[in-house]
Design an enzyme around this catalytic site. Structure first.
Site, PDB file in Angstrom:
ATOM      1  N   ASP A   1     -19.310-133.250  -6.781  1.00  0.00           N
ATOM      2  CA  ASP A   1     -19.746-132.266  -5.795  1.00  0.00           C
ATOM      3  C   ASP A   1     -18.596-131.859  -4.879  1.00  0.00           C
ATOM      4  O   ASP A   1     -17.701-132.650  -4.612  1.00  0.00           O
ATOM      5  CB  ASP A   1     -20.903-132.853  -4.965  1.00  0.00           C
ATOM      6  CG  ASP A   1     -21.744-131.776  -4.316  1.00  0.00           C
ATOM      7  OD1 ASP A   1     -21.532-130.582  -4.623  1.00  0.00           O
ATOM      8  OD2 ASP A   1     -22.602-132.122  -3.501  1.00  0.00           O
TER       9      ASP A   1
ATOM     10  N   HIS B   1     -14.130-125.043  -9.278  1.00  0.00           N
ATOM     11  CA  HIS B   1     -14.606-125.630 -10.545  1.00  0.00           C
ATOM     12  C   HIS B   1     -13.431-125.848 -11.487  1.00  0.00           C
ATOM     13  O   HIS B   1     -13.327-126.886 -12.132  1.00  0.00           O
ATOM     14  CB  HIS B   1     -15.638-124.715 -11.207  1.00  0.00           C
ATOM     15  CG  HIS B   1     -16.875-124.502 -10.374  1.00  0.00           C
ATOM     16  ND1 HIS B   1     -17.515-125.540  -9.736  1.00  0.00           N
ATOM     17  CD2 HIS B   1     -17.595-123.383 -10.079  1.00  0.00           C
ATOM     18  CE1 HIS B   1     -18.569-125.069  -9.072  1.00  0.00           C
ATOM     19  NE2 HIS B   1     -18.640-123.756  -9.262  1.00  0.00           N
TER      20      HIS B   1
ATOM     21  N   LEU C   1     -14.736-145.616 -24.566  1.00  0.00           N
ATOM     22  CA  LEU C   1     -15.656-145.113 -23.551  1.00  0.00           C
ATOM     23  C   LEU C   1     -16.658-144.112 -24.137  1.00  0.00           C
ATOM     24  O   LEU C   1     -16.285-143.257 -24.938  1.00  0.00           O
ATOM     25  CB  LEU C   1     -14.816-144.414 -22.468  1.00  0.00           C
ATOM     26  CG  LEU C   1     -15.566-143.628 -21.392  1.00  0.00           C
ATOM     27  CD1 LEU C   1     -16.231-144.576 -20.403  1.00  0.00           C
ATOM     28  CD2 LEU C   1     -14.617-142.675 -20.649  1.00  0.00           C
TER      29      LEU C   1
HETATM   30  C1  IPE Z   1     -20.154-129.207  -7.913  1.00  0.00           C
HETATM   31  O1  IPE Z   1     -19.578-128.471  -6.889  1.00  0.00           O
HETATM   32  C2  IPE Z   1     -20.008-128.569  -9.257  1.00  0.00           C
HETATM   33  C3  IPE Z   1     -21.241-128.095  -9.916  1.00  0.00           C
HETATM   34  C4  IPE Z   1     -22.456-128.188  -9.459  1.00  0.00           C
HETATM   35  C5  IPE Z   1     -21.080-127.484 -11.201  1.00  0.00           C
HETATM   36  P1  IPE Z   1     -20.436-127.420  -6.086  1.00  0.00           P
HETATM   37  O2  IPE Z   1     -20.353-126.118  -6.779  1.00  0.00           O
HETATM   38  O3  IPE Z   1     -21.811-127.930  -5.851  1.00  0.00           O
HETATM   39  O4  IPE Z   1     -19.621-127.345  -4.719  1.00  0.00           O
HETATM   40  P2  IPE Z   1     -20.211-127.179  -3.242  1.00  0.00           P
HETATM   41  O5  IPE Z   1     -21.240-128.243  -3.039  1.00  0.00           O
HETATM   42  O6  IPE Z   1     -20.798-125.808  -3.137  1.00  0.00           O
HETATM   43  O7  IPE Z   1     -19.018-127.376  -2.371  1.00  0.00           O
HETATM   44 MG    MG Z   2     -22.726-128.897  -4.281  1.00  0.00          MG
END
Ligand code: IPE
Ligand code: MG
Length: 237
Positions: free
Chosen positions: A2, A19, A113
């Site tokens: 996250d 991402h 793994l």
């Molecule tokens: C996590 O990061 C990645 C996915 C859910 C694919 P987020 O996209 O939730 O990032 P924030 O929480 O908005 O910062």
């Molecule tokens: Mg998030």
């Protein structure tokens, strides 16, 4: 995993940039898990709820998945990493399904793994599916116990996680592995996923290894299991 979006926004970039930078953190986690001799690592890559994100972000995530799978497969095979997936895979775009199946097939004989990607996954989805399968199998109510439910989960042979790590300061489960996390240890860190690298992963494992896990027993029972009745203490995986 996250914090990708916030990490990107802090840098004045689009969420997708976060991402893309998170991919290196995945590599790091896989490397660290391999080095530490961890048997199973499950990454919550895309939740059922994530389908409600803007279309362009979903598309970018799916493209990133296809690219990463294609780009990493040789390295996964070299490292002996077996890739599996859990979730409503049929809801993913065709290109993702094909890329996943390809890597799953190419790594199916790997003995190191086991890396599980949770995609279009939620714990409630998995439990609902389990109920559906139990009903379809015609199992009478009086024969249904915890073991029946466990056997009808998506990956019945995968042991429950010992440790859950959540990055970015959020302290929730967000519908992840609701059944399997019943006795897992939880580790919350403020580090955003794109910054979460090998050292953070190893530090989390080290801290976890110092914890006392009681599984409902008393501290005394854990320290001298033979001194008090109560049967075997579940062995940590
Ligand atoms: C996590 O990061 C990645 C996915 C859910 C694919 P987020 O996209 O939730 O990032 P924030 O929480 O908005 O910062
Ligand atoms: Mg998030």
């Amino acid at each position: 995993m996250d914090g990708n979006g916030r990490w990107a926004r802090e840098r004045g970039e689009d969420r997708v940039f976060g991402h893309a930078n998170g991919v290196e953190s995945v590599r790091s986690a896989v490397r660290a898990a391999g080095e530490l001799g961890i048997d199973y690592l499950t990454l919550y890559a895309f939740s059922t709820e994530n389908w409600s994100r803007p279309r362009n972000e979903i598309n970018a995530l799916m493209e990133l998945l296809v690219e990463s799978l294609a780009g990493e497969v040789a390295e996964l095979v070299r490292k002996g990493v077996r890739l599996c997936s859990t979730g409503d895979i049929s809801a993913l775009p065709e290109s993702c399904i094909a890329a996943l199946r390809n890597v799953e097939e190419q790594t199916s004989d790997c003995k190191g793994l086991t890396l599980i990607l949770a995609l279009s996954y939620s714990g409630r989805w998995e439990l609902t599916e389990a109920v559906r399968r139990i009903v379809q199998a015609g199992i009478p109510a009086e024969f249904i116990d915890e073991d029946t439910v466990r056997k009808h989960l998506s990956m019945p042979d995968v042991p429950d996680p010992e440790l859950l790590i959540r990055t970015s300061g959020e302290q929730r489960l967000s519908n992840f592995l609701l059944w399997q996390l019943a006795y897992s240890e939880l580790h919350f860190t403020p580090v955003m996923w794109p910054d979460f690298r090998e050292d953070h992963f190893k530090a989390a494992i080290l801290e976890f290894r110092g914890r006392e896990r009681r599984f409902g027993r008393t501290g005394e029972q854990i320290k001298s299991p033979t001194a008090s009745p109560g049967g075997e203490i579940p062995k940590a995986e």
